[in-house]
Write a protein that holds these residues in place. Structure first.
Motif, PDB file in Angstrom:
ATOM      1  N   SER A   1       4.932   6.441   6.437  1.00 16.79           N
ATOM      2  CA  SER A   1       5.512   5.159   6.802  1.00 16.79           C
ATOM      3  C   SER A   1       5.134   4.841   8.236  1.00 16.79           C
ATOM      4  CB  SER A   1       7.032   5.184   6.642  1.00 16.79           C
ATOM      5  OG  SER A   1       7.610   6.139   7.508  1.00 16.79           O
ATOM      6  N   GLY A   2       5.346   3.594   8.629  1.00 17.33           N
ATOM      7  CA  GLY A   2       5.121   3.214  10.012  1.00 17.33           C
ATOM      8  C   GLY A   2       3.856   2.416  10.263  1.00 17.33           C
ATOM      9  N   GLY A   3       3.045   2.227   9.246  1.00 18.90           N
ATOM     10  CA  GLY A   3       1.841   1.433   9.439  1.00 18.90           C
ATOM     11  C   GLY A   3       2.157  -0.039   9.617  1.00 18.90           C
ATOM     12  N   GLY A   4       1.137  -0.809   9.974  1.00 22.43           N
ATOM     13  CA  GLY A   4       1.345  -2.236  10.152  1.00 22.43           C
ATOM     14  C   GLY A   4       0.204  -2.870  10.908  1.00 22.43           C
ATOM     15  N   LEU A   5       0.455  -4.092  11.364  1.00 19.69           N
ATOM     16  CA  LEU A   5      -0.529  -4.864  12.121  1.00 19.69           C
ATOM     17  C   LEU A   5      -0.157  -4.848  13.597  1.00 19.69           C
ATOM     18  CD1 LEU A   5      -2.901  -6.902  12.286  1.00 19.69           C
ATOM     19  CD2 LEU A   5      -1.211  -8.705  11.827  1.00 19.69           C
ATOM     20  N   VAL A   6      -1.108  -4.522  14.441  1.00 20.83           N
ATOM     21  CA  VAL A   6      -0.861  -4.457  15.874  1.00 20.83           C
ATOM     22  C   VAL A   6      -2.084  -4.983  16.608  1.00 20.83           C
ATOM     23  CG1 VAL A   6      -1.703  -2.078  16.046  1.00 20.83           C
ATOM     24  CG2 VAL A   6      -0.057  -2.940  17.739  1.00 20.83           C
TER      25      VAL A   6
ATOM     26  N   GLY B   1      -0.759   7.173   1.645  1.00 26.35           N
ATOM     27  CA  GLY B   1      -1.393   6.443   2.730  1.00 26.35           C
ATOM     28  C   GLY B   1      -0.583   5.250   3.209  1.00 26.35           C
ATOM     29  N   THR B   2      -0.828   4.881   4.448  1.00 27.24           N
ATOM     30  CA  THR B   2      -0.205   3.700   5.037  1.00 27.24           C
ATOM     31  C   THR B   2      -1.266   2.940   5.825  1.00 27.24           C
ATOM     32  OG1 THR B   2       1.649   2.905   6.401  1.00 27.24           O
ATOM     33  CG2 THR B   2       0.591   4.930   7.131  1.00 27.24           C
ATOM     34  N   GLN B   3      -1.285   1.621   5.671  1.00 24.75           N
ATOM     35  CA  GLN B   3      -2.328   0.807   6.281  1.00 24.75           C
ATOM     36  C   GLN B   3      -2.022   0.536   7.755  1.00 24.75           C
ATOM     37  OE1 GLN B   3      -5.272  -0.663   4.852  1.00 24.75           O
ATOM     38  NE2 GLN B   3      -5.688  -1.120   7.011  1.00 24.75           N
ATOM     39  N   VAL B   4      -3.027   0.747   8.579  1.00 23.45           N
ATOM     40  CA  VAL B   4      -2.958   0.388   9.995  1.00 23.45           C
ATOM     41  C   VAL B   4      -4.076  -0.612  10.261  1.00 23.45           C
ATOM     42  CG1 VAL B   4      -3.260   1.200  12.360  1.00 23.45           C
ATOM     43  CG2 VAL B   4      -1.931   2.563  10.723  1.00 23.45           C
ATOM     44  N   THR B   5      -3.702  -1.768  10.785  1.00 22.68           N
ATOM     45  CA  THR B   5      -4.680  -2.806  11.104  1.00 22.68           C
ATOM     46  C   THR B   5      -4.534  -3.186  12.570  1.00 22.68           C
ATOM     47  OG1 THR B   5      -4.586  -3.665   8.847  1.00 22.68           O
ATOM     48  CG2 THR B   5      -5.548  -5.092  10.539  1.00 22.68           C
TER      49      THR B   5
END
Length: 124
Positions: free
Chosen positions: A7-12, A117-121
């Motif tokens: 958890s914890g992925g996202g858009l930054v 998996g978690t997406q990081v963008t």
């Protein structure tokens, strides 16, 4: 058997920070070395960080050294990846992995269990 949930992925934005978490359930968490890997579209899965069973050993590739920090809390069955000074090239799906064998390795095939998996963008 170990189940892993990231958890914890996202858009930054570039230059920003994110902290990923990976919660483990199943057999004794402290018996496993833990790693983070990532995979960008069209590329192979690559090593990002690894930590030994008792947090005494950590390794990073040059691409993230000094920006990413792996840590674990064996009481909470959780491993973390603190990511600072993020760059667009850090964009990928990030995977948590557990290794039941002896020693700390950085190869994908050295790990026995994987999360979804978690997406990081990272935007420029």
């Amino acid at each position: 058997q170990v189940q892993l949930v990231e958890s914890g992925g996202g858009l930054v934005q570039a230059g920003g920070s994110l902290r990923l978490s990976c919660a483990a359930s199943g057999r004794s968490f402290s018996a496993y070395a833990m790693g983070w890997f990532r995979q960008a579209p069209g590329k192979e899965r690559e090593f990002v960080a690894v930590i030994g069973r008792n947090s005494g050993t950590t390794y990073y590739p040059d691409s993230v050294k000094g920006r990413f920090t792996i840590s674990r809390d064996n009481a909470k069955n959780t491993v973390y990846l603190q990511m600072n000074s993020l760059k667009p090239e850090d964009t990928a799906v990030y995977y948590c992995a557990a290794r039941g064998g002896i020693g700390v390795v950085t190869l994908v095939r050295g790990f026995d269990y994987w999360g979804q998996g978690t997406q990081v963008t990272v935007s420029s």
